[in-house]
Design an enzyme around this catalytic site. Structure first.
Site: not given
Lengths: 314, 314
Positions: B241, B270, B288
């Site tokens: 993450r 994000e 991602h």
């Protein structure tokens, strides 16, 4: 005095030449033919060097070492190339004359294998395309996910199971891929399935990785028929030599979606790369960079120097 | 009649939602909160749905499932997320209420591990940069070789040796890397060197790979001090993450050359990605995308459907 040093005729120049020169400045009299437009014999004249005093050539794959060049150097005894392959050297003439060819051998197998895996993984997971997308290097379009993208379980057809091919196999086994191969002869020491026929290998494979040397027998070993046998979901990775694959047909197959993608470190007419490939997200291109690292360069220099030392001191 | 189907509140939307909907059109009454700008309770009103009839949420990491949202749904019993992590869900409130969180668990460990290796290999061998160079997507400059670029022998510090971390280790062992790790507890079943302290791990590592979940304890586990300990030749790969790494400091370290490079699939905020990273050839960015493949999506759908089935039938 410099002129007492053995002359080393540098064709090319080898990518490693600048490093080599800085490492061994007092060892050879460097004849930098690559920096002259003159024909070889005239160039040697400007260097006050008689052709018969040249016993060693240092080259890379950009410069053909033709039978003509070899014949013009009556004392030539060694051609050291800063490459693994030696398809740029007229081996027939070398054999006839008993001239030694010193290549980098298998010492870069690991690096080249790393590149093969890198290209494959990049095509499958669209790493370069993703990087372009995030960095906004392409006009905005929604991110399109790679479809059917697991590396595990993929059937990898390795063409040429020498040192490099074996290193590729070892790495991809760790990703739970299934390894199969084609080579001139079955290797009794491995358990991977052997195919005596490239077409059969292609039919059974998801990926073809080209790891064999370029010879008359292997030129276009991956032709249109092989690509069609590999099929719409198939990926081609070439870290061997460009002409192992029929590049025109490869471009057509990629554009028509007759194969899924390609990762290419080598091209048929380097440094030319077909422009049709530039806009394809399923194609990852690399500037023949598999062993283009500073580490490799230093290793190459040491290896070439060792070969030349052995030659001049024998 | 549709209204007899159990309502499924879709926040996010999950990346897999379109596929999920097409697979299970008659199973749920989909309440697409993501397509409305209204506050949740007003949105439910437009759907003729009382908050107390909502027993299940389907979400992804883009949409926080806050304590407020959870409290407004008195019958909520399950939150299914199309992600491996669940840092976007208020777990304290879930625990208090006995609400089940259904994640994708470890089923994508192989895919995420593949991405970690892909990013590392791309940073080391400059695959994306090479592709840009060959495709002429950047203004011409001579190709600069990656320096010191062997994957073999690199000391890999894995932070978080769960399923994903173990899969990363397995792959990199095949490249002859040296594996070391930090996690909450020493894993007695592996022989890799354990570090109880991230700073010590960073000092001894060439590469840090972040494979741990994001929790209060792991936020900024890689801070400036850790990056400086990793040093000028160090590479950071983050497939966990974004907030595991102090992103501002990471950008500074990369720009100042205080670390060598980074491969990032995740970012702190994000979909925002720091623009400073766009022009750096030693940084490879991915949207991602570690589990963003059609295969993974289909698997996710099946997994989420299974969790929801089990919940509604119990």
């Amino acid at each position: 005095m410099d002129s007492e040093l053995p002359p080393l005729l540098v064709l090319g120049p080898p990518a490693v030449f600048n490093i080599f020169k800085s490492q061994y400045p007092h060892k050879y009299r460097f004849l930098n033919a690559f920096s002259s437009d003159l024909p070889l014999l005239q160039f040697l004249q400007t260097q006050n060097t008689h052709p018969s005093s040249v016993r060693a050539i240092f080259c890379n794959q950009r410069q053909l070492v033709t039978a003509d060049i070899i014949r013009s150097l009556p004392s030539l005894g060694i051609i050291a190339t800063s490459t693994v392959g030696y398809d740029h050297i007229d081996t027939t003439e070398c054999r006839r004359r008993g001239i030694q060819i010193a290549t980098l051998g298998s010492q870069f197998a690991a690096d080249v294998a790393d590149m093969a895996v890198a290209l494959l993984i990049d095509v499958i997971f669209k790493i370069s395309a993703g990087d372009r997308f995030v960095k906004k290097l392409v006009p905005f379009k929604p991110w399109s996910f790679p479809s059917d993208s697991k590396l595990g379980g993929k059937r990898i057809g390795i063409i040429g199971l020498g040192r490099i091919g074996a290193e590729v196999a070892k790495r991809l086994e760790a990703f739970d891929c299934i390894i199969m191969y084609h080579s001139r002869n079955k290797n009794p020491s491995v358990s991977y399935t052997f195919y005596s026929n490239v077409l059969d290998l292609a039919s059974d494979s998801d990926v073809l990785v080209l790891c064999c040397p370029l010879t008359e027998q292997t030129k276009y070993i991956v032709n249109k028929e092989v690509m069609l046998a590999l099929g719409k979901d198939g990926i081609i990775v070439n870290i061997g030599r460009g002409a192992l694959v029929d590049e025109n047909e490869l471009v057509q197959c990629l554009m028509k979606g007759e194969i899924r993608g390609a990762g290419l470190d080598v091209f048929e007419n380097e440094p030319y790369v077909p422009k049709e490939l530039f806009s394809l997200d399923n194609v990852v291109l690399s500037p023949h960079a598999a062993a283009l690292t500073l580490d490799c360069f230093m290793d190459s220099c040491r290896h070439v120097a060792k070969s030349l030392d052995a030659f001049f001191s024998s």
